[in-house]
Design a protein around this motif. Structure first.
Motif, PDB file in Angstrom:
ATOM      1  N   VAL A 124       0.834  -1.200   0.000  1.00 35.82           N
ATOM      2  CA  VAL A 124       0.000   0.000   0.000  1.00 35.82           C
ATOM      3  C   VAL A 124       0.870   1.251   0.000  1.00 35.82           C
ATOM      4  O   VAL A 124       0.587   2.234  -0.714  1.00 35.82           O
ATOM      5  CB  VAL A 124      -0.960  -0.002   1.210  1.00 35.82           C
ATOM      6  N   TYR A 151      -2.747   8.325   5.361  1.00 35.49           N
ATOM      7  CA  TYR A 151      -2.105   8.459   4.041  1.00 35.49           C
ATOM      8  C   TYR A 151      -3.143   8.307   2.937  1.00 35.49           C
ATOM      9  O   TYR A 151      -3.202   9.113   1.985  1.00 35.49           O
ATOM     10  CB  TYR A 151      -1.007   7.408   3.922  1.00 35.49           C
ATOM     11  N   SER A 152      -3.977   7.282   3.067  1.00 37.86           N
ATOM     12  CA  SER A 152      -5.029   7.065   2.068  1.00 37.86           C
ATOM     13  C   SER A 152      -5.995   8.248   2.018  1.00 37.86           C
ATOM     14  O   SER A 152      -6.470   8.635   0.943  1.00 37.86           O
ATOM     15  CB  SER A 152      -5.812   5.789   2.394  1.00 37.86           C
ATOM     16  N   ALA A 185      -7.382   5.680  -2.996  1.00 37.39           N
ATOM     17  CA  ALA A 185      -7.668   5.669  -1.552  1.00 37.39           C
ATOM     18  C   ALA A 185      -8.610   4.521  -1.192  1.00 37.39           C
ATOM     19  O   ALA A 185      -8.408   3.838  -0.182  1.00 37.39           O
ATOM     20  CB  ALA A 185      -8.274   7.003  -1.129  1.00 37.39           C
ATOM     21  N   ILE A 197       0.405   3.794  -3.209  1.00 39.65           N
ATOM     22  CA  ILE A 197      -0.054   5.178  -3.098  1.00 39.65           C
ATOM     23  C   ILE A 197       1.015   6.132  -3.610  1.00 39.65           C
ATOM     24  O   ILE A 197       0.732   7.077  -4.367  1.00 39.65           O
ATOM     25  CB  ILE A 197      -0.427   5.520  -1.640  1.00 39.65           C
ATOM     26  N   SER A 217      -6.749   1.194  -1.377  1.00 38.97           N
ATOM     27  CA  SER A 217      -5.779   1.101  -0.284  1.00 38.97           C
ATOM     28  C   SER A 217      -6.464   0.853   1.052  1.00 38.97           C
ATOM     29  O   SER A 217      -6.015   0.025   1.857  1.00 38.97           O
ATOM     30  CB  SER A 217      -4.951   2.393  -0.215  1.00 38.97           C
ATOM     31  N   LEU A 218      -7.552   1.553   1.306  1.00 42.36           N
ATOM     32  CA  LEU A 218      -8.277   1.368   2.569  1.00 42.36           C
ATOM     33  C   LEU A 218      -8.863  -0.034   2.670  1.00 42.36           C
ATOM     34  O   LEU A 218      -8.894  -0.626   3.757  1.00 42.36           O
ATOM     35  CB  LEU A 218      -9.382   2.414   2.704  1.00 42.36           C
TER      36      LEU A 218
END
Length: 376
Positions: A14, A78-79, A164, A18, A167-168
């Protein structure tokens, strides 16, 4: 143990995924804010300053809260903040946002490496480079996805929201399988929050510094070298960077087996020699295909050194692993921060060929420190 290993690999993936997605869209970000190359350099410098400022404190924060909690918090943050990149009201706000992103990723790097050290202890054999391989894999897939979104003309807001969301979702799965390390509220309360490497870790930190300065120099200056020194075509020049990145990824996927066979000291020495030989080849015979081969060797040589340095730091008996990791990460990342601009300054004063000779000299320093390193 396997679920822990997979979960930590996901957090590394991840991180790289990102990063590659927003880096690949920098030209569009630059256009959106009417920024020139110097302005984008300031944005990236702000990011690096945020990361380096946060890393020395990361060990203390992890001791107080646990690496699992900090890994999850920073992954979520971060996401969440990346979709804000195209929404800033002005350029100054963008610079401030990137400083915050740097703080988040600085903490994230230390926390997920602390998780990786714990998994490595479970396996009782070297597996650190496999985690960093998944960061590289995330970078590769992130770059490809960004290229796809760019090609089909997806706007930045939609692109970053999709990144996002993906990634989440990955972090949500990993959250159930990361190691539940308990915070230690009473640990090291009498020590300073800001910590740099002690005598036992300074050589490991310098090895990481030399390696990451080399990584930064290769990432930022390889294409320029190909076009201006090796006189390659513009179409061929990026292949050298791709060769370097591919070698880094391959080296990290196969590095654990080599590390188990040869040991940390030998791997650092061999990596340093290989990196020096590859860069020297490109500098001495600056022909396009020879240079591509040289940069591939540099990537292969550097691929396992930072994971080894983090593993050594995380397994030291003198300090909590998170504190030792924060120390070495701070020094190493400083090399990544100052490497590209220092190379630029030397290149302006002399030539890029001379500037990269300084990097080759650092590879010698790294090799010598590897020779002097004694496993405990």
């Amino acid at each position: 143990m396997l679920r822990h290993r997979i979960a930590v690999k996901i957090t590394f993936f991840v991180n790289g995924f990102i990063l590659a997605n927003w880096v690949a869209r920098l030209p569009r970000i630059q256009e959106l804010y009417g920024a020139d190359n110097g302005d984008i350099g300031l944005v990236l410098f702000s990011l690096s300053i945020g990361a380096v400022a946060a890393m020395p404190f990361a060990g203390w924060v992890i001791i107080k809260n646990g690496s699992r909690s900090i890994s999850l918090l920073t992954a979520i943050l971060y996401s969440a903040v990346v979709p804000l990149i195209p929404l800033m009201p002005n350029f100054a706000a963008l610079v401030a946002l990137y400083f915050c992103i740097g703080v988040i990723t600085g903490m994230y790097d230390v926390a997920i490496n602390a998780q990786a050290v714990m998994v490595e202890r479970e396996y009782k054999r070297p597996i650190m480079t496999s985690f960093h391989a998944f960061f590289s894999l995330g970078m590769m897939l992130g770059a490809w996805s960004a290229a796809l979104f760019t090609d089909i003309r997806v706007d930045l807001e939609s692109h970053f929201l999709i990144v996002a969301g993906v990634s989440l979702a990955a972090v949500a799965w990993a959250s159930r399988n990361l190691i539940h390390d308990k915070p230690d509220p009473g640990a090291h309360t009498d020590g300073p929050l800001f910590r740099l490497p002690n005598a036992s870790l300074i050589s490991v930190g310098v090895i990481a510094f030399c390696c990451m300065m080399g990584e930064g120099a290769m990432s930022e200056w390889t294409v320029n070298f190909m076009e201006n020194i090796a006189r390659s075509t513009k179409a061929l020049a990026p292949i050298a960077l791709s060769a370097f990145a591919t070698a880094m990824t391959l080296g990290r996927f196969f590095g654990d087996g080599a590390r188990a066979t040869f040991g940390d000291r030998t791997m650092i020495i061999l990596g340093g020699i290989l990196a020096f030989a590859g860069l020297s080849l490109a500098l001495v015979i600056p022909l396009p295909y020879v240079s591509i081969a040289g940069f591939f060797l540099v990537g292969l040589g550097l691929s396992t050194i930072v994971p080894i340095a983090y593993s050594i730091a995380g397994n030291t008996r003198e300090l909590p692993s998170s504190v030792a990791l924060a120390m070495v990460t701070t020094v190493g990342y400083s090399g990544f921060l100052i490497g590209p601009p220092v190379i630029g300054f030397i290149a302006d004063a002399h030539t890029l060929r001379v500037a990269l000779t300084v990097v080759a000299a650092l590879f010698i320093v790294m090799t010598v420190l590897g020779i002097r390193y004694k496993s405990k």
